[in-house]
Design a protein around this motif. Structure first.
Motif, short mmCIF file in Angstrom:
data_model
loop_
_atom_site.label_atom_id
_atom_site.label_comp_id
_atom_site.label_asym_id
_atom_site.label_seq_id
_atom_site.Cartn_x
_atom_site.Cartn_y
_atom_site.Cartn_z
N ALA A 157 20.88 -27.55 -148.73
CA ALA A 157 21.47 -26.37 -149.36
C ALA A 157 21.66 -25.23 -148.37
CB ALA A 157 20.60 -25.92 -150.53
N GLY A 158 21.12 -25.38 -147.17
CA GLY A 158 21.25 -24.34 -146.16
C GLY A 158 20.24 -23.22 -146.31
N ALA A 159 19.23 -23.43 -147.17
CA ALA A 159 18.23 -22.39 -147.40
C ALA A 159 17.19 -22.33 -146.29
CB ALA A 159 17.53 -22.61 -148.73
N VAL A 160 17.03 -23.43 -145.56
CA VAL A 160 16.08 -23.49 -144.44
C VAL A 160 16.76 -24.13 -143.25
CG1 VAL A 160 14.14 -23.67 -146.05
CG2 VAL A 160 15.12 -25.74 -145.07
N GLN A 161 16.18 -23.92 -142.07
CA GLN A 161 16.76 -24.46 -140.84
C GLN A 161 16.11 -25.78 -140.41
OE1 GLN A 161 16.07 -20.91 -141.04
NE2 GLN A 161 18.21 -20.99 -141.74
N ALA A 162 14.90 -26.04 -140.88
CA ALA A 162 14.19 -27.25 -140.46
C ALA A 162 13.24 -27.68 -141.56
CB ALA A 162 13.43 -27.00 -139.16
N VAL A 163 12.83 -28.94 -141.48
CA VAL A 163 11.89 -29.50 -142.46
C VAL A 163 10.82 -30.29 -141.71
CG1 VAL A 163 11.61 -31.28 -144.24
CG2 VAL A 163 13.49 -29.64 -144.41
N VAL A 164 9.59 -30.16 -142.15
CA VAL A 164 8.54 -31.09 -141.74
C VAL A 164 8.33 -32.03 -142.92
CG1 VAL A 164 6.12 -31.39 -141.15
CG2 VAL A 164 7.43 -29.57 -140.08
N GLY A 165 8.83 -33.22 -142.76
CA GLY A 165 8.77 -34.24 -143.82
C GLY A 165 8.84 -35.62 -143.18
N TYR A 166 8.87 -36.63 -144.00
CA TYR A 166 8.89 -38.00 -143.46
C TYR A 166 10.23 -38.31 -142.80
CZ TYR A 166 4.43 -39.78 -145.24
OH TYR A 166 3.10 -40.03 -145.46
N TYR A 167 10.13 -39.01 -141.69
CA TYR A 167 11.31 -39.40 -140.92
C TYR A 167 12.30 -40.22 -141.74
CZ TYR A 167 13.99 -42.68 -138.06
OH TYR A 167 15.00 -43.48 -137.57
N LEU A 187 -7.43 -37.99 -137.57
CA LEU A 187 -6.99 -37.66 -136.22
C LEU A 187 -6.18 -38.77 -135.53
CD1 LEU A 187 -10.04 -35.65 -134.79
CD2 LEU A 187 -7.87 -34.78 -135.69
N PRO A 188 -6.54 -40.05 -135.69
CA PRO A 188 -5.78 -41.10 -135.00
C PRO A 188 -4.33 -41.26 -135.47
CG PRO A 188 -7.96 -41.90 -135.63
CD PRO A 188 -7.75 -40.60 -136.34
N MET A 189 -3.99 -40.68 -136.62
CA MET A 189 -2.63 -40.88 -137.12
C MET A 189 -1.61 -39.98 -136.44
SD MET A 189 -2.75 -39.16 -140.93
CE MET A 189 -2.99 -37.40 -141.18
N TYR A 190 -2.07 -38.91 -135.76
CA TYR A 190 -1.14 -37.97 -135.14
C TYR A 190 -0.59 -38.53 -133.83
CZ TYR A 190 -3.12 -34.71 -138.51
OH TYR A 190 -3.54 -34.12 -139.67
N SER A 191 0.68 -38.28 -133.61
CA SER A 191 1.31 -38.70 -132.36
C SER A 191 0.68 -37.92 -131.20
CB SER A 191 2.81 -38.43 -132.41
OG SER A 191 3.38 -38.56 -131.12
N ASN A 228 -0.45 -27.94 -147.28
CA ASN A 228 -1.89 -28.09 -147.10
C ASN A 228 -2.33 -29.54 -146.96
OD1 ASN A 228 -1.31 -28.79 -149.72
ND2 ASN A 228 -3.11 -27.81 -150.61
N LYS A 229 -1.38 -30.47 -146.93
CA LYS A 229 -1.71 -31.88 -146.71
C LYS A 229 -2.00 -32.10 -145.22
CE LYS A 229 1.64 -33.39 -150.23
NZ LYS A 229 2.85 -34.23 -150.44
N LEU A 230 -2.92 -32.95 -144.92
CA LEU A 230 -3.24 -33.23 -143.52
C LEU A 230 -2.10 -33.93 -142.80
CD1 LEU A 230 -7.03 -34.18 -143.48
CD2 LEU A 230 -5.93 -31.99 -143.05
N ILE A 231 -1.26 -34.66 -143.54
CA ILE A 231 -0.12 -35.31 -142.89
C ILE A 231 0.89 -34.28 -142.40
CG2 ILE A 231 -0.27 -37.51 -144.10
CD1 ILE A 231 1.92 -36.47 -146.02
N TYR A 232 0.80 -33.06 -142.95
CA TYR A 232 1.70 -31.98 -142.54
C TYR A 232 0.92 -30.82 -141.90
CZ TYR A 232 5.07 -34.39 -145.55
OH TYR A 232 5.91 -35.33 -146.12
N LEU A 233 -0.20 -31.13 -141.29
CA LEU A 233 -1.04 -30.11 -140.68
C LEU A 233 -0.40 -29.41 -139.47
CD1 LEU A 233 -4.80 -30.19 -139.96
CD2 LEU A 233 -3.27 -30.14 -137.99
N PRO A 234 0.36 -30.10 -138.60
CA PRO A 234 0.84 -29.47 -137.36
C PRO A 234 1.58 -28.13 -137.51
CG PRO A 234 1.06 -31.82 -137.17
CD PRO A 234 0.65 -31.56 -138.59
N PRO A 235 2.48 -27.93 -138.49
CA PRO A 235 3.18 -26.64 -138.53
C PRO A 235 2.25 -25.45 -138.76
CG PRO A 235 3.74 -27.96 -140.45
CD PRO A 235 3.05 -28.86 -139.48
#
Length: 351
Positions: A94-104, A303-307, A54-61
């Protein structure tokens, strides 16, 4: 589901041939009934772990899901959330997920530990957050140089917020022993830590930032929610939120990686071409924290922070490595191959 084999007579009472035939028939029947289906389905599903959904930095997914972009790509995506990016990273390892949305920056840190993950879509150009000081200390703590003897709140130990806090403190001339670090999570737990005076300064992002400001509980100490503020604080851009995967998964699932990249690039384009009010309408109502006006205000400022295109900005990986190498013992003396920590291959292929 449990499949009880005690319906068969004890093995010692059957001829070997009959026993093998009976067990073989049971296996065939199980397949016919679809008992193996969950494993097949699990292989098709892509679970994306988000470091605080629910953080705006992780809004895209979540926005991509709401807009139906994953389904348009024929993907079966499940979004899950962890309070800190480092926890999401552990789920990936751990192989529990296939992808992560997190900091580079986790891609760099993990490579130093012999783990290879690769960012395939860059979502944020900057960290998108702020170091905030408790309002009662704002008169004496005017910069990171004033943090001697203070407690810094971060989302988690080893999290991106801890990397950034330590680097900012070091740029201000402080050493690791001059202050303490306390993991306080994000959102309500961070707000509680500030109000209870368990931390003096804390890293946080929108909409928590706006909530703290509106309540008068905290003030801005360092602003890294804009390109200008980030360059002033760190000396350059710091590409943050990204979609990263195991490099081995990427190499063996090129089609899926391409579809994910396309869904996220389309989402970033939506953000660029719609108002904060439009975007907010696509998000779950419980993300508003009971105050939609503040949420929209926070989103408008963010809004300006998004690529605009999902590409890694030129010089970004080098800047992140510079920040991390300044204090992270895992990276010191290591030869980091930045070319393996990210790729523009998939976003470049999006029409």
């Amino acid at each position: 589901m449990r499949h009880d084999l005690r319906v068969f007579p004890p093995l010692g009472t059957q001829p070997l041939r009959r026993r093998l035939l009976a067990l073989g028939a049971t296996a065939i029947a199980a397949c016919a009934l679809g008992l193996a289906a969950p494993q097949a389905h699990a292989a098709d599903k892509i679970i994306i772990m988000v470091g605080g959904i629910n953080k705006l930095i992780y809004l895209p997914p979540k926005l991509a899901e709401s807009l139906g972009y994953f389904k348009e790509e024929g993907l079966d995506v499940e979004l899950q959330s962890q309070p800190a990016g480092v926890d999401a990273e552990n789920e990936l390892l751990a192989g529990a997920v296939q992808a992560v949305v997190g900091y580079y920056d986790h891609s760099i840190d993990l490579q130093s530990k012999g783990k290879e993950v690769t960012s395939i879509t860059q979502l944020l150009l900057v960290p998108g957050g702020m170091e905030m000081v408790r309002a009662d200390l704002a008169g004496t703590v005017r910069s990171m140089a004033d943090l001697k003897g203070k407690t810094l709140g971060v989302t988690g130990l080893g999290s991106s917020s801890s990397f950034l806090a330590q680097y900012l403190a070091s740029r201000a001339g402080l050493k690791a022993g001059d202050y303490s670090i306390l993991p306080v999570g994000a959102g309500n737990t961070l707000i509680a830590a500030m109000k209870q005076k368990r931390v003096d300064v804390a890293w946080t992002t929108e909409p928590t930032t706006s909530i703290l400001l509106a309540s008068g509980a905290a003030k801005v100490l360092v602003d890294m929610s804009s390109v200008e503020g980030t360059k002033a604080a760190l000396g350059g851009l710091y590409p943050a939120s990204s979609l990263y995967v195991h490099r081995s998964w990427m190499m063996s699932h090129k089609a899926e990686a391409q579809k994910l990249a396309r869904a996220f690039v389309k989402t970033l384009k939506y953000i660029q071409t719609h108002s904060a009010e439009d975007v907010a309408e696509k998000m779950p109502k419980d993300y508003y924290g009971g105050n939609k006006a503040i949420y929209v205000q926070a989103l408008k400022a963010s809004l300006p922070m998004y690529s605009p295109d999902g590409k890694m900005p030129a010089g970004g990986p080098e800047q992140v490595l510079k920040v991390m190498a300044g204090f992270n013992p895992n990276i010191k003396g290591k030869n980091i191959d930045l070319a393996k920590t990210y790729t523009n291959e998939f976003v470049d292929a999006v029409k």
